[in-house]
Design a protein around this motif. Structure first.
Motif, mmCIF file in Angstrom:
data_model
loop_
_atom_site.group_PDB
_atom_site.id
_atom_site.type_symbol
_atom_site.label_atom_id
_atom_site.label_comp_id
_atom_site.label_asym_id
_atom_site.label_seq_id
_atom_site.Cartn_x
_atom_site.Cartn_y
_atom_site.Cartn_z
ATOM 1 N N GLU A 1 26.334 18.867 35.255
ATOM 2 C CA GLU A 1 25.407 19.494 34.312
ATOM 3 C C GLU A 1 26.201 19.966 33.092
ATOM 4 O O GLU A 1 26.819 21.026 33.114
ATOM 5 N N CYS B 1 27.118 21.329 29.434
ATOM 6 C CA CYS B 1 26.651 22.331 28.463
ATOM 7 C C CYS B 1 27.487 22.229 27.184
ATOM 8 O O CYS B 1 28.681 21.901 27.229
ATOM 9 N N ILE C 1 29.315 24.367 24.608
ATOM 10 C CA ILE C 1 29.893 25.708 24.699
ATOM 11 C C ILE C 1 30.670 26.019 23.422
ATOM 12 O O ILE C 1 31.444 25.194 22.931
ATOM 13 N N SER D 1 31.165 22.826 31.952
ATOM 14 C CA SER D 1 30.174 23.382 32.870
ATOM 15 C C SER D 1 29.857 24.840 32.529
ATOM 16 O O SER D 1 30.635 25.521 31.844
ATOM 17 N N LYS D 2 28.740 25.302 33.037
ATOM 18 C CA LYS D 2 28.359 26.702 32.874
ATOM 19 C C LYS D 2 29.411 27.606 33.515
ATOM 20 O O LYS D 2 29.712 28.699 33.015
ATOM 21 N N THR D 3 29.974 27.154 34.640
ATOM 22 C CA THR D 3 31.019 27.921 35.322
ATOM 23 C C THR D 3 32.227 28.133 34.417
ATOM 24 O O THR D 3 32.786 29.233 34.349
ATOM 25 N N SER E 1 32.200 28.167 31.205
ATOM 26 C CA SER E 1 31.768 29.111 30.174
ATOM 27 C C SER E 1 31.966 30.550 30.642
ATOM 28 O O SER E 1 32.443 31.401 29.888
ATOM 29 N N VAL F 1 27.357 29.642 26.279
ATOM 30 C CA VAL F 1 26.671 28.346 26.269
ATOM 31 C C VAL F 1 25.715 28.313 25.079
ATOM 32 O O VAL F 1 24.899 29.211 24.902
ATOM 33 N N LYS G 1 22.149 23.860 27.015
ATOM 34 C CA LYS G 1 22.320 23.268 28.341
ATOM 35 C C LYS G 1 21.791 21.830 28.355
ATOM 36 O O LYS G 1 21.061 21.415 27.465
#
Length: 271
Positions: free
Chosen positions: A84, A86, A88, A146-148, A150, A157, A160
């Motif tokens: 997924e 993103c 950033i 990834s969001k992680t 970030s 972010v 997405k």
């Protein structure tokens, strides 16, 4: 606690896939290159290695397949991990003109990058690209990760789900010095090169048909030793310790110049 080596920085997709595969607390060991990932397990510095081998949007990761040819480690598992992506960065979407990320991620988000006419700059890792833009500290620079990642590097972010297709998965292989036991739902991976004779590849593939063994993947890669010579990477259902599979592999080996069993392992869901 088991130790798992992966390529990239903390927050990389490889690390997330490793955590999902083992489904328990692990100690993640980041490495700069795929070769270092495998070497760390070979040298007993880690218990397992994880390598991305193919993506549902961008296809195979050539460097990983080339290293599988060289390593003495065994493939003991696989996992299909949802990716997924993103955007950033610290700026706003309409400010950004330059985007950093791993080449695979840049390819997986090609349509988004072209839509906004951004310049793309390849980096060694998705999570590492977050570190890079944080250090650059420019609002017109952003990255794909990834969001992680970030959260880990405290960079927000901006947007997405920016991949070309949201059904974006990467297949990862888990490697170890040990071998995997039969489970009844196994897959085997092999590499071979063929003789330069008419019908040589056909005679090898015919063995799978005769034994009613399901091929799940076949791909060729340049040998890098001789021009226009190729290694074939094949995945199929079954375990190398099955008597039928063992006999089939013996017959296949007779038709090859070189054959290596990478490992037999439980087939992952979603394959």
């Amino acid at each position: 606690m088991i130790q798992v080596s992966f390529q990239g920085e903390l927050g990389a997709y490889s690390e997330a896939a490793a955590k999902a595969f083992f489904d328990e607390e692990i100690k993640s060991i980041p490495c700069a290159t795929f070769a270092e990932v495998l070497q760390s397990t070979t040298d007993n510095e880690t218990d397992y290695s994880i390598l991305p081998v193919e993506n549902s949007l961008e296809g195979s990761v050539g460097e990983s397949y080339d290293l599988l040819y060289l390593t003495s480690l065994n493939v003991i598992g696989e996992i299909y991990h949802k990716i997924e992506h993103c955007l950033i960065g610290t700026g706003k979407l309409d400010e950004i003109d330059t985007i950093y990320s791993h080449p695979q991620a840049l390819g997986q988000c090609r349509k988004f990058i072209q839509k906004y006419n951004m310049k793309s700059i390849p980096t060694y890792d998705t999570a590492g690209s977050v570190k890079i833009i944080k250090e650059l500290n420019k609002t017109n620079f952003a990255c794909i990760a990834s969001k992680t990642a970030s959260v880990i590097y405290d960079v927000p972010v901006i947007k997405k789900d920016i991949a070309n297709n949201l059904n974006n998965h990467t297949r990862f292989l888990i490697l170890s010095k040990d071998k995997s036991r039969k489970t009844g739902n196994d897959k085997t991976s092999i590499i071979f090169s063929i003789k330069h004779e008419p019908g040589s590849l056909y005679r090898i593939i015919e063995n799978f048909n005769i034994n009613k063994v399901n091929l799940t993947k076949i791909e060729s890669r340049p040998t890098r030793t001789n021009n226009w010579e190729y290694n074939f990477y094949v995945d199929f259902e079954g375990h190398e310790k099955d008597s039928q599979i063992s006999e089939m592999l013996k017959k296949i080996k007779q038709e090859t110049v070189f054959m290596k069993v990478l490992g037999s392992y439980p087939a992952a869901k979603g394959n």
